[in-house]
Write a protein that holds these residues in place. Structure first.
Motif, PDB file in Angstrom:
ATOM      1  N   VAL A 152      -3.914   1.632  -5.879  1.00 30.99           N
ATOM      2  CA  VAL A 152      -3.901   2.342  -4.602  1.00 30.99           C
ATOM      3  C   VAL A 152      -2.841   1.707  -3.706  1.00 30.99           C
ATOM      4  O   VAL A 152      -2.660   0.485  -3.694  1.00 30.99           O
ATOM      5  N   VAL A 153      -2.112   2.577  -3.015  1.00 24.87           N
ATOM      6  CA  VAL A 153      -1.059   2.127  -2.110  1.00 24.87           C
ATOM      7  C   VAL A 153      -1.606   2.309  -0.690  1.00 24.87           C
ATOM      8  O   VAL A 153      -1.667   3.424  -0.182  1.00 24.87           O
ATOM      9  N   GLY A 154      -2.044   1.210  -0.091  1.00 23.36           N
ATOM     10  CA  GLY A 154      -2.609   1.268   1.261  1.00 23.36           C
ATOM     11  C   GLY A 154      -1.483   1.371   2.268  1.00 23.36           C
ATOM     12  O   GLY A 154      -0.548   0.571   2.266  1.00 23.36           O
ATOM     13  N   ARG A 170       5.405   0.432   5.187  1.00 22.38           N
ATOM     14  CA  ARG A 170       4.723  -0.857   5.079  1.00 22.38           C
ATOM     15  C   ARG A 170       3.471  -0.606   4.280  1.00 22.38           C
ATOM     16  O   ARG A 170       2.567   0.069   4.769  1.00 22.38           O
ATOM     17  N   VAL A 171       3.420  -1.110   3.060  1.00 21.34           N
ATOM     18  CA  VAL A 171       2.247  -0.811   2.239  1.00 21.34           C
ATOM     19  C   VAL A 171       1.670  -2.069   1.601  1.00 21.34           C
ATOM     20  O   VAL A 171       2.338  -3.096   1.477  1.00 21.34           O
ATOM     21  N   VAL A 172       0.430  -1.938   1.193  1.00 22.98           N
ATOM     22  CA  VAL A 172      -0.267  -2.984   0.447  1.00 22.98           C
ATOM     23  C   VAL A 172      -0.665  -2.365  -0.890  1.00 22.98           C
ATOM     24  O   VAL A 172      -1.248  -1.272  -0.916  1.00 22.98           O
ATOM     25  N   LEU A 173      -0.311  -3.031  -1.988  1.00 25.62           N
ATOM     26  CA  LEU A 173      -0.690  -2.516  -3.312  1.00 25.62           C
ATOM     27  C   LEU A 173      -1.978  -3.192  -3.753  1.00 25.62           C
ATOM     28  O   LEU A 173      -2.083  -4.422  -3.735  1.00 25.62           O
ATOM     29  N   ILE A 174      -2.954  -2.397  -4.163  1.00 26.45           N
ATOM     30  CA  ILE A 174      -4.234  -2.964  -4.638  1.00 26.45           C
ATOM     31  C   ILE A 174      -4.562  -2.370  -6.001  1.00 26.45           C
ATOM     32  O   ILE A 174      -4.633  -1.149  -6.161  1.00 26.45           O
ATOM     33  N   GLU A 181      -1.440  -6.934  -2.599  1.00 21.19           N
ATOM     34  CA  GLU A 181      -0.078  -7.454  -2.458  1.00 21.19           C
ATOM     35  C   GLU A 181       0.601  -6.697  -1.317  1.00 21.19           C
ATOM     36  O   GLU A 181       0.818  -5.489  -1.396  1.00 21.19           O
ATOM     37  N   ASP A 182       0.898  -7.457  -0.269  1.00 25.74           N
ATOM     38  CA  ASP A 182       1.496  -6.857   0.932  1.00 25.74           C
ATOM     39  C   ASP A 182       3.014  -6.831   0.749  1.00 25.74           C
ATOM     40  O   ASP A 182       3.644  -7.871   0.654  1.00 25.74           O
TER      41      ASP A 182
END
Ligand code: PMT
Length: 204
Positions: A152-154, A170-174, A181-182
């Motif tokens: 998921v790309v937050g 600006r994304v966080v990978l989960i 991972e920011d």
């Protein structure tokens, strides 16, 4: 997928959102540049990317139909589109008119199906986005589980220098292990490239 879906109210009005399609197009272009065969399902009016098959749709139901078909043979589904969770219960055939004395109007909505959550495919890698205005990681993790995603790309949509319409994100990978991972501020193309690094490792 790219862009915001449009849910018709009548022949002139629709429900939609601020998605420009830039993130989805950046993914399509980055995947093409890395050698993938890409099919882009788009609601956006951006120029067609060279070397990418593209089909334009408007509503969630139209997008779902094309995505389901494409996923029969795809290895990876990347859902960057901002898909409407709701649509008007009835679509008026003629333009709706104001009635005199009326100062309130209730629009009845029904639920759209969850496209990414409804796609089954043993080998299909499913990447979803989570556009959030609060509790980014927590909400993104929930979507990873509820939609059966591999990644998921937050997406923090409150940041002024990125998100909807911007060339940056600006994304966080989960991933499934829950680790976040920011990526910090990057162009959408750079963001796409980093997402695809993860996809490549998932493809093994
Ligand atoms: O298009 P841009 O201007 O470049 O902006 C990019 C973006 C902010 C739109 C993009 O980066 C982004 O975050 N896209 C997902 C927005 C969204 O709809 O998030 P969501 O949390 O509502 O949905 C979660 C996931 O489920 C998404 O992958 C969505 O495509 C998918 N979904 C949602 C609803 C639905 N009925 N079916 C779905 O498949």
């Amino acid at each position: 997928t790219a862009g915001g879906t449009r849910e018709a109210i009548d022949p002139v009005r629709f429900l939609s959102n601020h998605s420009s399609g830039k993130m989805g197009y950046a993914i399509a272009e980055a995947a093409r540049d890395r050698g993938a065969s890409v099919f882009l399902v788009s609601t956006a009016n951006l120029p067609d990317p060279v070397g990418v098959d593209i089909l334009r749709v408007s509503s969630t139901a139209e997008m779902q139909k094309v995505v389901v078909k494409q996923c029969e043979t795809a290895d990876v589904l990347l859902m960057a589109a901002a898909v409407s969770d709701w649509r008007p219960a009835d679509v008026a055939e003629q333009k709706m008119k104001k009635k005199s004395g009326e100062d309130k109007w209730n629009l009845s909505l029904v639920r759209n199906s969850d496209i990414v959550g409804s796609i089954e495919g043993k080998k299909l890698i499913k990447v979803g986005f989570a556009a959030e205005s609060q509790r980014l990681k927590q909400n993104a993790r929930k979507k990873l589980k509820s939609k059966g995603l591999h990644l998921v790309v937050g997406n923090d949509i409150t940041a002024e220098d990125s998100g909807f319409g911007s060339d940056n994100n600006r994304v966080v990978l989960i991933g499934i292990d829950g680790r976040a991972e920011d990526l910090g501020l990057l162009t959408k193309y750079q963001t796409a490239y980093r997402i695809l690094d993860k996809v490549v490792s998932l493809l093994g």
